[in-house]
Design an enzyme around this catalytic site. Structure first.
Site, short mmCIF file in Angstrom:
data_model
loop_
_atom_site.label_atom_id
_atom_site.label_comp_id
_atom_site.label_asym_id
_atom_site.label_seq_id
_atom_site.Cartn_x
_atom_site.Cartn_y
_atom_site.Cartn_z
N ASP A 1 15.92 29.29 57.53
CA ASP A 1 14.91 29.28 57.02
C ASP A 1 13.27 29.82 57.75
O ASP A 1 13.93 29.80 58.77
CB ASP A 1 14.25 29.20 55.37
CG ASP A 1 14.38 27.31 56.28
OD1 ASP A 1 13.58 27.15 57.22
OD2 ASP A 1 14.47 26.74 55.28
N LYS B 1 16.02 33.35 53.56
CA LYS B 1 16.43 32.84 52.35
C LYS B 1 15.35 32.47 51.44
O LYS B 1 13.96 32.36 51.77
CB LYS B 1 16.67 31.08 52.78
CG LYS B 1 17.29 30.34 51.67
CD LYS B 1 17.88 28.84 52.43
CE LYS B 1 15.89 28.03 52.25
NZ LYS B 1 15.81 26.58 52.69
N THR C 1 22.58 25.69 51.52
CA THR C 1 21.60 25.84 51.65
C THR C 1 22.86 26.36 53.04
O THR C 1 22.70 27.26 53.78
CB THR C 1 20.25 25.99 51.96
OG1 THR C 1 19.49 25.73 51.24
CG2 THR C 1 20.17 26.76 53.69
N ASP D 1 14.29 -8.15 36.37
CA ASP D 1 13.63 -6.40 36.26
C ASP D 1 13.63 -5.76 37.20
O ASP D 1 13.01 -4.94 36.77
CB ASP D 1 12.91 -6.82 35.17
CG ASP D 1 11.27 -7.58 36.24
OD1 ASP D 1 11.35 -7.78 37.77
OD2 ASP D 1 9.91 -7.08 35.54
N GLY D 2 13.79 -6.23 38.67
CA GLY D 2 14.03 -5.56 39.33
C GLY D 2 13.18 -4.98 40.38
O GLY D 2 12.60 -4.58 41.71
N GLU D 3 11.70 -6.13 39.99
CA GLU D 3 10.19 -6.26 41.24
C GLU D 3 11.39 -7.16 42.19
O GLU D 3 11.62 -7.50 42.25
CB GLU D 3 9.28 -6.90 40.60
CG GLU D 3 9.16 -6.42 39.16
CD GLU D 3 7.97 -7.20 38.59
OE1 GLU D 3 7.62 -8.40 38.92
OE2 GLU D 3 7.13 -6.94 36.90
#
Length: 371
Positions: free
Chosen positions: A228, A251, A285, A96-98
């Site tokens: 930015d 920005k 960006t 189950d991915g655990e």
């Protein structure tokens, strides 16, 4: 005839003589045996005992490096630099991915460094990191230092709109609760995230590696550009190291992963521009900034960033952009399609992290690595 008292009365001088004799015999016995009344303790045994004690102290001061599945190549490169083998572990998953994690060597009392960037898939690698720390804590590791070259969830560092989470603080709390004693981070999106931790944090910058590369390139008429306002301090430091001018791009972000370049602050006409950022995610960006600089008369545009997240259409945008070259570091393993793009070049920060790990272990200054 009366009986006479025959009890001997000792003079003070006689008592003193007796005490001295007894003391002398006791001292001789102690000298010969090592312990009063005990068997003799040879000098060789004393040296062996001292050597064993020293060995125990040396063992307690050893350090080990482990890693998860996020960036095994970087961890191995760090281990090669410091001359320490990568720790043996077993990382498996249930159907189950655990995550199931097991240490395959003794870490009791050891100074442990756990290398794991929280890159894509972010949640999976973060949970791996927490589980690995819990295993180390329960195995009685002496100190656990999390080495996170890329700190995921760092972009949500404040409430910039109503009813949102501050995830960078949440992750800091999770790491501390899981058992981290120290954190070693690289180029945080916002420097104040260090204050979200209640444990010591060493914040490294990849700029020494990047600066060295561009010094060797010796680009003519170079101007460093911050994409930015938030990255001005980082760009100013970079420009100072290269002894070149600084420009800023105004920005405005209209939505998540959507930006609009407004204006270029500074003279870039006829200059070679170098855009400096900490993260390249969708590259929107980056591409818009490059176009804005060229529109303002820039001759050529290069770019560099520490963390190559490169999600979504990023690789195609970079490949089709007007950028001359994009330089990134290996804090995050490069996507396979990105490896095929000639414009993208990767520099290693394994040496930088390796020196930081050595400094932390030896309790020496880490700030020297900023230069």
């Amino acid at each position: 005839m009366n009986n006479q008292d025959t009890t001997a009365v000792l003079s003070p001088s006689s008592v003193q003589a007796d005490e001295m004799a007894t003391s002398s015999q006791s001292a001789s016995a102690t000298s010969a045996t090592g312990l009063p009344g005990g068997p003799a303790k040879p000098a060789a045994t004393e040296k062996a005992s001292e050597k064993k004690k020293t060995g125990r102290l040396g063992e307690a001061k050893r350090f080990k490096i482990f890693c998860g599945s996020a960036n095994n190549a970087l961890a191995e490169e760090i281990c090669k630099f410091v001359g320490v083998p990568l720790g043996e572990t077993r990382l498996q998953r249930f159907s189950d991915g655990e995550v199931h994690f097991q240490l395959l060597e003794n870490v009791r009392g050891a100074d442990v460094f756990l290398v794991q960037p929280t890159c894509f898939p972010v949640d999976q690698h973060l949970v791996e990191l927490l589980i690995m720390m819990d295993a180390l804590k329960r195995a009685s590791a002496g100190r656990i230092t999390v080495v996170i070259p890329y700190y995921g969830y760092a972009r949500q560092d404040r409430k910039d709109r109503p009813r949102v989470a501050i995830t960078s603080k949440l992750v800091a709390d999770l790491l501390t609760t899981a058992g981290a004693n120290r954190a070693l981070l690289v180029d945080l999106h916002a420097a104040q995230i260090q204050g979200f931790f209640n444990i010591p944090v060493d914040h490294l910058f990849a700029s020494p590696v990047l600066v060295s590369y561009f010094r060797e390139m010796n680009l003519p008429n170079l101007t460093v550009v911050s994409p930015d306002a938030g990255g001005v301090e980082r760009a100013r430091f970079f420009a100072k190291k290269l002894d070149v001018p600084l420009a800023i791009v105004d920005k405005r972000r209209t939505d998540i992963n959507v930006t609009e370049v407004m204006n270029v602050i500074g003279d870039v006409r006829g200059r070679t521009c170098l855009i400096l950022d900490d993260i390249i995610d969708t590259a929107g960006t980056l591409v818009k900034t490059a176009d804005a600089l060229l529109a303002q008369g820039a001759d050529k545009v290069y770019a560099c960033a520490t963390h190559a997240v490169l999600s979504g259409p990023a690789v195609d945008r970079i490949a089709n952009s007007r950028l001359e070259e994009l330089i990134v570091t290996n804090t995050i393993p490069l996507r396979e399609d990105a490896q095929r793009v000639a414009k993208i070049k990767v520099l290693s920060i394994a040496g930088l992290l390796g020196r930081a790990i050595e400094s932390i272990h030896m309790e020496t200054s880490v700030s020297t690595l900023f230069n």
